[in-house]
Design an enzyme around this catalytic site. Sequence first.
Site, PDB file in Angstrom:
ATOM      1  N   HIS A 202       0.831  -1.203   0.000  1.00 50.25           N
ATOM      2  CA  HIS A 202       0.000   0.000   0.000  1.00 50.25           C
ATOM      3  C   HIS A 202       0.865   1.252   0.000  1.00 50.25           C
ATOM      4  O   HIS A 202       2.086   1.204   0.130  1.00 50.25           O
ATOM      5  CB  HIS A 202      -0.990   0.004   1.174  1.00 50.25           C
ATOM      6  CG  HIS A 202      -0.390   0.292   2.511  1.00 50.25           C
ATOM      7  ND1 HIS A 202      -1.150   0.559   3.628  1.00 50.25           N
ATOM      8  CD2 HIS A 202       0.896   0.353   2.926  1.00 50.25           C
ATOM      9  CE1 HIS A 202      -0.347   0.765   4.652  1.00 50.25           C
ATOM     10  NE2 HIS A 202       0.886   0.647   4.265  1.00 50.25           N
TER      11      HIS A 202
ATOM     12  N   CYS B 165       5.178   5.064   5.265  1.00 49.12           N
ATOM     13  CA  CYS B 165       4.002   4.500   4.585  1.00 49.12           C
ATOM     14  C   CYS B 165       3.543   5.346   3.405  1.00 49.12           C
ATOM     15  O   CYS B 165       2.625   4.956   2.688  1.00 49.12           O
ATOM     16  CB  CYS B 165       2.859   4.272   5.572  1.00 49.12           C
ATOM     17  SG  CYS B 165       2.985   2.690   6.428  1.00 49.12           S
TER      18      CYS B 165
ATOM     19  N   HIS C  10       4.978  -0.195  -0.537  1.00 49.10           N
ATOM     20  CA  HIS C  10       5.755  -1.088   0.318  1.00 49.10           C
ATOM     21  C   HIS C  10       4.767  -2.105   0.876  1.00 49.10           C
ATOM     22  O   HIS C  10       3.557  -1.867   0.876  1.00 49.10           O
ATOM     23  CB  HIS C  10       6.416  -0.312   1.462  1.00 49.10           C
ATOM     24  CG  HIS C  10       5.408   0.329   2.346  1.00 49.10           C
ATOM     25  ND1 HIS C  10       4.827   1.525   2.038  1.00 49.10           N
ATOM     26  CD2 HIS C  10       4.813  -0.098   3.480  1.00 49.10           C
ATOM     27  CE1 HIS C  10       3.928   1.819   2.969  1.00 49.10           C
ATOM     28  NE2 HIS C  10       3.886   0.849   3.853  1.00 49.10           N
TER      29      HIS C  10
ATOM     30  N   HIS D 276       3.236  -5.116   3.697  1.00 47.06           N
ATOM     31  CA  HIS D 276       3.094  -5.540   5.089  1.00 47.06           C
ATOM     32  C   HIS D 276       2.644  -6.996   5.111  1.00 47.06           C
ATOM     33  O   HIS D 276       1.947  -7.445   4.199  1.00 47.06           O
ATOM     34  CB  HIS D 276       2.030  -4.710   5.817  1.00 47.06           C
ATOM     35  CG  HIS D 276       2.442  -3.295   6.075  1.00 47.06           C
ATOM     36  ND1 HIS D 276       3.300  -2.929   7.085  1.00 47.06           N
ATOM     37  CD2 HIS D 276       2.110  -2.148   5.440  1.00 47.06           C
ATOM     38  CE1 HIS D 276       3.470  -1.616   7.080  1.00 47.06           C
ATOM     39  NE2 HIS D 276       2.758  -1.101   6.083  1.00 47.06           N
TER      40      HIS D 276
ATOM     41  N   ASP E   4      -4.823 -10.776  -0.711  1.00 46.03           N
ATOM     42  CA  ASP E   4      -3.479 -11.356  -0.644  1.00 46.03           C
ATOM     43  C   ASP E   4      -2.686 -11.102  -1.930  1.00 46.03           C
ATOM     44  O   ASP E   4      -3.188 -11.296  -3.032  1.00 46.03           O
ATOM     45  CB  ASP E   4      -3.578 -12.870  -0.395  1.00 46.03           C
ATOM     46  CG  ASP E   4      -2.223 -13.475  -0.043  1.00 46.03           C
ATOM     47  OD1 ASP E   4      -1.410 -12.778   0.607  1.00 46.03           O
ATOM     48  OD2 ASP E   4      -1.981 -14.624  -0.426  1.00 46.03           O
ATOM     49  N   HIS E   5      -1.446 -10.646  -1.746  1.00 42.82           N
ATOM     50  CA  HIS E   5      -0.530 -10.328  -2.847  1.00 42.82           C
ATOM     51  C   HIS E   5      -1.091  -9.257  -3.774  1.00 42.82           C
ATOM     52  O   HIS E   5      -0.810  -9.257  -4.974  1.00 42.82           O
ATOM     53  CB  HIS E   5      -0.137 -11.589  -3.625  1.00 42.82           C
ATOM     54  CG  HIS E   5       0.841 -12.431  -2.886  1.00 42.82           C
ATOM     55  ND1 HIS E   5       0.485 -13.199  -1.795  1.00 42.82           N
ATOM     56  CD2 HIS E   5       2.179 -12.603  -3.022  1.00 42.82           C
ATOM     57  CE1 HIS E   5       1.562 -13.814  -1.332  1.00 42.82           C
ATOM     58  NE2 HIS E   5       2.600 -13.458  -2.035  1.00 42.82           N
TER      59      HIS E   5
ATOM     60  N   GLU F 199      -0.958  -4.825  11.455  1.00 44.51           N
ATOM     61  CA  GLU F 199      -0.139  -4.376  10.326  1.00 44.51           C
ATOM     62  C   GLU F 199       1.329  -4.744  10.583  1.00 44.51           C
ATOM     63  O   GLU F 199       2.083  -5.042   9.664  1.00 44.51           O
ATOM     64  CB  GLU F 199      -0.293  -2.871  10.107  1.00 44.51           C
ATOM     65  CG  GLU F 199       0.235  -2.413   8.764  1.00 44.51           C
ATOM     66  CD  GLU F 199      -0.214  -1.011   8.422  1.00 44.51           C
ATOM     67  OE1 GLU F 199      -1.113  -0.862   7.568  1.00 44.51           O
ATOM     68  OE2 GLU F 199       0.320  -0.056   9.025  1.00 44.51           O
TER      69      GLU F 199
END
Length: 136
Positions: free
Chosen positions: A15, A34, A40, A42, A80-81, A125
């Site tokens: 995100h 962030c 980047h 998490h 996811d991903h 997170e």
Amino acid sequence: MKVTVSRKAHFNAAHRLYVEDWSEEKNNKVFGKCCNENYHGHNYELVVDVIGDIDKTTGIVIDLKVLKDIIKEEIEEVLDHKNLNLDVPYFKKVIPTAENICIFIWDIMRKKISKDKDIAVTLYETPRNFVKYSGN
Ligand code: NI
């Protein structure tokens, strides 16, 4: 007698947190790392709580296999991903903070779990930073 049944899950996602109308400096000040413009990732950890009465016949609040499958199909498959900003339409206009991702997940789970049960979602997170939403 209400009992809480919980299921843990996991997804990786990228995100970027930023407010379009703000200067780079202000975004940096508020969102720190962030707001890196190249995104980047998490490793998100998720806990879904289902709170309800124990069924007199089965002795359970909810079938954990059912809960597991809902989380897998409705949450993990969606997040996811993924790059949350680019791949998930909901986050085109909503900043993908842990708070907002938590609400996004709660809203989906709320639609899938019968209304006689309450739901709470906790989203990690990082191992130390987490948010919780229970619909209030
Ligand atoms: Ni971040």
